[in-house]
Design a protein around this motif. Structure first.
Motif, PDB file in Angstrom:
ATOM      1  N   UNK A   1       0.830  -1.202   0.000  1.00  0.00           N
ATOM      2  CA  UNK A   1       0.000   0.000   0.000  1.00  0.00           C
ATOM      3  C   UNK A   1       0.865   1.251   0.000  1.00  0.00           C
ATOM      4  N   UNK A   2       2.157   1.114   0.047  1.00  0.00           N
ATOM      5  CA  UNK A   2       3.043   2.272   0.044  1.00  0.00           C
ATOM      6  C   UNK A   2       3.003   3.016   1.367  1.00  0.00           C
ATOM      7  N   UNK A   3       2.558   2.388   2.424  1.00  0.00           N
ATOM      8  CA  UNK A   3       2.509   3.029   3.727  1.00  0.00           C
ATOM      9  C   UNK A   3       1.303   3.917   3.933  1.00  0.00           C
ATOM     10  N   UNK A   4       0.420   3.991   2.945  1.00  0.00           N
ATOM     11  CA  UNK A   4      -0.769   4.835   3.063  1.00  0.00           C
ATOM     12  C   UNK A   4      -2.014   3.980   2.951  1.00  0.00           C
ATOM     13  N   UNK A   5      -3.029   4.435   3.595  1.00  0.00           N
ATOM     14  CA  UNK A   5      -4.317   3.753   3.465  1.00  0.00           C
ATOM     15  C   UNK A   5      -4.876   4.066   2.087  1.00  0.00           C
ATOM     16  N   UNK A   6      -5.558   3.139   1.460  1.00  0.00           N
ATOM     17  CA  UNK A   6      -6.112   3.420   0.134  1.00  0.00           C
ATOM     18  C   UNK A   6      -7.128   4.556   0.207  1.00  0.00           C
ATOM     19  N   UNK A   7      -7.041   5.465  -0.768  1.00  0.00           N
ATOM     20  CA  UNK A   7      -7.912   6.639  -0.796  1.00  0.00           C
ATOM     21  C   UNK A   7      -9.012   6.391  -1.810  1.00  0.00           C
ATOM     22  N   UNK A   8     -10.230   6.640  -1.403  1.00  0.00           N
ATOM     23  CA  UNK A   8     -11.347   6.476  -2.326  1.00  0.00           C
ATOM     24  C   UNK A   8     -11.444   7.724  -3.195  1.00  0.00           C
TER      25      UNK A   8
END
Length: 102
Positions: free
Chosen positions: A51-58
């Motif tokens: 995830x690249x260290x980020x939460x998936x953004x809608x």
């Protein structure tokens, strides 16, 4: 009475001594916690990597929100009645001032 010519019954007692160690039970609980902790750590690391260290953004949310609210009004109340007519207080008695003596 008993017949003295009959021999008494013979009672045989056996005692068994077991020197073998008791079998061990339940040694897998600690191992289960260790494996579970490692599994959680691997899942967290995989999530950070993929995830690249980020939460998936809608998608961008629609922020155009209408918040108009009607102005609150006080309830309708009947007019209050006029206060009653009260008598005016009477004037205090007037006393004539004494005349000086000459």
């Amino acid at each position: 009475m008993t017949d003295p010519d009959i021999p008494p019954e013979r009672v045989v007692h056996q005692t068994m001594i077991n020197n073998a160690p008791a079998p061990r039970k339940g040694g897998g609980t600690g191992l289960a916690f260790l494996v579970g902790g490692l599994l959680v750590a691997v899942v967290v690391i995989a999530w950070l990597v993929f995830a690249g260290g980020r939460a998936p953004v809608s998608e961008t949310p629609d922020l155009n929100v209408d918040i108009t609210v009607p102005t609150p009004r006080l309830p309708e109340v009947p007019d209050r009645p006029a206060p009653p007519e009260l008598p005016r207080p009477s004037e205090p008695p007037q006393v004539a001032a004494p005349e000086p003596k000459a």
